[in-house]
Design a protein around this motif. Sequence first.
Motif, short mmCIF file in Angstrom:
data_model
loop_
_atom_site.label_atom_id
_atom_site.label_comp_id
_atom_site.label_asym_id
_atom_site.label_seq_id
_atom_site.Cartn_x
_atom_site.Cartn_y
_atom_site.Cartn_z
N ARG A 38 -0.76 8.73 -6.86
CA ARG A 38 -0.79 9.49 -5.60
C ARG A 38 -0.55 8.57 -4.41
O ARG A 38 0.18 8.93 -3.48
CB ARG A 38 -2.12 10.22 -5.45
CG ARG A 38 -2.24 11.47 -6.29
CD ARG A 38 -3.42 12.33 -5.88
NE ARG A 38 -4.69 11.66 -6.02
CZ ARG A 38 -5.44 11.65 -7.12
NH1 ARG A 38 -5.02 12.30 -8.19
NH2 ARG A 38 -6.59 11.02 -7.15
N GLN A 39 -1.14 7.39 -4.43
CA GLN A 39 -0.92 6.44 -3.33
C GLN A 39 0.52 5.96 -3.31
O GLN A 39 1.10 5.78 -2.24
CB GLN A 39 -1.86 5.25 -3.47
CG GLN A 39 -3.24 5.55 -2.99
CD GLN A 39 -4.08 4.30 -2.85
OE1 GLN A 39 -3.63 3.19 -3.12
NE2 GLN A 39 -5.31 4.47 -2.42
N SER A 42 2.58 8.60 -1.66
CA SER A 42 2.35 8.58 -0.22
C SER A 42 3.07 7.42 0.44
O SER A 42 3.66 7.55 1.51
CB SER A 42 0.86 8.48 0.09
OG SER A 42 0.18 9.63 -0.34
N GLN A 45 6.80 8.19 0.72
CA GLN A 45 7.06 9.08 1.86
C GLN A 45 6.95 8.32 3.18
O GLN A 45 7.75 8.52 4.09
CB GLN A 45 6.08 10.25 1.85
CG GLN A 45 6.34 11.25 0.75
CD GLN A 45 5.28 12.34 0.73
OE1 GLN A 45 4.22 12.22 1.34
NE2 GLN A 45 5.57 13.41 0.01
N HIS A 46 5.95 7.44 3.27
CA HIS A 46 5.74 6.66 4.49
C HIS A 46 6.93 5.73 4.74
O HIS A 46 7.42 5.63 5.87
CB HIS A 46 4.44 5.87 4.36
CG HIS A 46 3.98 5.23 5.61
ND1 HIS A 46 3.45 5.94 6.65
CD2 HIS A 46 3.98 3.94 6.00
CE1 HIS A 46 3.13 5.12 7.63
NE2 HIS A 46 3.45 3.89 7.25
N TYR A 107 -0.93 2.91 7.60
CA TYR A 107 -1.26 3.46 6.29
C TYR A 107 -2.17 2.47 5.56
O TYR A 107 -1.79 1.34 5.32
CB TYR A 107 0.00 3.72 5.47
CG TYR A 107 -0.28 4.44 4.18
CD1 TYR A 107 -0.43 5.81 4.15
CD2 TYR A 107 -0.43 3.74 3.00
CE1 TYR A 107 -0.71 6.48 2.99
CE2 TYR A 107 -0.71 4.40 1.82
CZ TYR A 107 -0.85 5.77 1.82
OH TYR A 107 -1.13 6.42 0.64
#
Length: 149
Positions: A38-39, A42, A45-46, A107
């Motif tokens: 999941r990280q 993310s 996407q970042h 982030y």
Amino acid sequence: MKLYLKIIAPIFIFALVYSFLAIFFGPRGFFAVQQLKRQRDSLIQHVQLLSDMSEKLNIRIANLSSDPQTIAVYAHDLGYVHKGEGLIKLMNFSGTTEYTDDAGVLYLIEPPRFLPDAICKTIAISVGIIVILCEMIVSKKHAHSKEGY
């Protein structure tokens, strides 16, 4: 119950419980890997968002470096004028527009949550001891029931 089964059963239960806890809840277990996935998504996407922002800034730099009309528009927005142009200043009004670009958001990477190996072993040993105690209780009850006959 035979003696070797009394010894093997707790060891087998210990290995089974420890394996289950390590596979699912351990440092490299299923749930820790899911958190890392999941990280990773993310972060992808970042990074894509930052890449898009970089592309927009590169386009703006290219326009400001070569296109005189774009330079004139930005200069007017900053309050600069050409020769022969007039400038009227209004009270309590700032005609300049502030160009602020979003630099992205910070982030933070969280370490995955898991059961440490020592806790997995402690739980498995505790279950093994409980199995040994249960075997002792069952063997005592079985011994008392044979004496009654």
